[in-house]
Design a protein around this motif. Structure first.
Motif: not given
Length: 226
Positions: A117, A121, A188
């Motif tokens: 993650r 990001e 994602d």
């Protein structure tokens, strides 16, 4: 921007504009200090930051090299780079990386998922293409590590080192990826599928991501049915 951030930026721009390829050796610290007008301690802090970003790796007694640390012998990478055609790299990626995503969905720890993650990001917030590519590379590494299979990780590292040493000739007309860059959503989707432990969806999302990437870069190399 602090003094350390400014030095890191200067060092990054120096390496970016020098024409280095993956695993090329960069000048020694003494020479870099002279080029940047800085001290050895400040330079080492900037080098450590770039290493954390996956832009360089260092080996005591051998020097500093461009890219992330390889698991295999550099001579092997150089040999394969000179023998392998870009289309062959694409074919292997289409076969290996969806399987890595499936295995990651089965075996990833909470820490692995958090790292994925974070990488996704950082890709989205990257201030330039080099930074995006470094974090994109870190994401694919994180997926490979999450398989908990050392042999698969070795295969991936071999593939990745050869891939990053090949000049693809993809033009960049903007300083950074656009806010709606398709890979952001694709990343994602991959990470979400792995987090949900849905191995088939994770493999499918990785396949769609690779197809999207190579539709832009090398469409003729996409395997039939890939």
């Amino acid at each position: 921007m602090t003094g350390s951030d400014n030095l890191t930026q200067q060092l990054r721009e120096l390496l970016d504009t020098a024409g280095y390829r993956h695993n090329d050796r960069v000048p020694p610290e003494r020479q870099l200090c002279e080029m940047l007008g800085t001290t050895r301690n400040r330079l080492r802090s900037a080098l450590a930051e770039l290493e954390a970003q996956g832009r360089i790796w260092r080996h005591v007694g051998r020097g500093t090299f461009v890219g992330s640390r390889p698991l295999l012998n550099l001579k092997d990478v150089t040999y394969l780079r000179d023998q392998i055609k870009p289309a062959q790299v694409v074919a292997v990626r289409f076969n290996i990386e969806p399987e890595l995503s499936r295995l990651a969905a089965r075996h990833a720890s909470r820490s692995d998922r958090d790292q994925m993650r974070l990488c996704a990001e950082r890709c989205r917030s990257a201030e330039d293409w080099r930074t995006y590519e470094a974090w994109d590379n870190n994401l694919h590494h994180a997926i490979a590590r999450a398989t908990r299979n050392q042999l698969y990780q070795y295969f991936f590292e071999t593939l990745n080192s050869v891939r990053r040493s090949i000049v693809w000739g993809q033009p960049r007309v903007t300083r950074r990826p656009a806010a709606d860059y398709s890979s952001f959503t694709e990343h994602d989707n991959i990470v979400s599928a792995i987090a949900a432990q849905d191995d088939e969806l994770a493999g499918r999302m990785m396949l769609e991501h690779l197809r999207s990437v190579y539709t832009r870069v090398l469409p003729e190399a996409i395997p039939a049915g890939g």
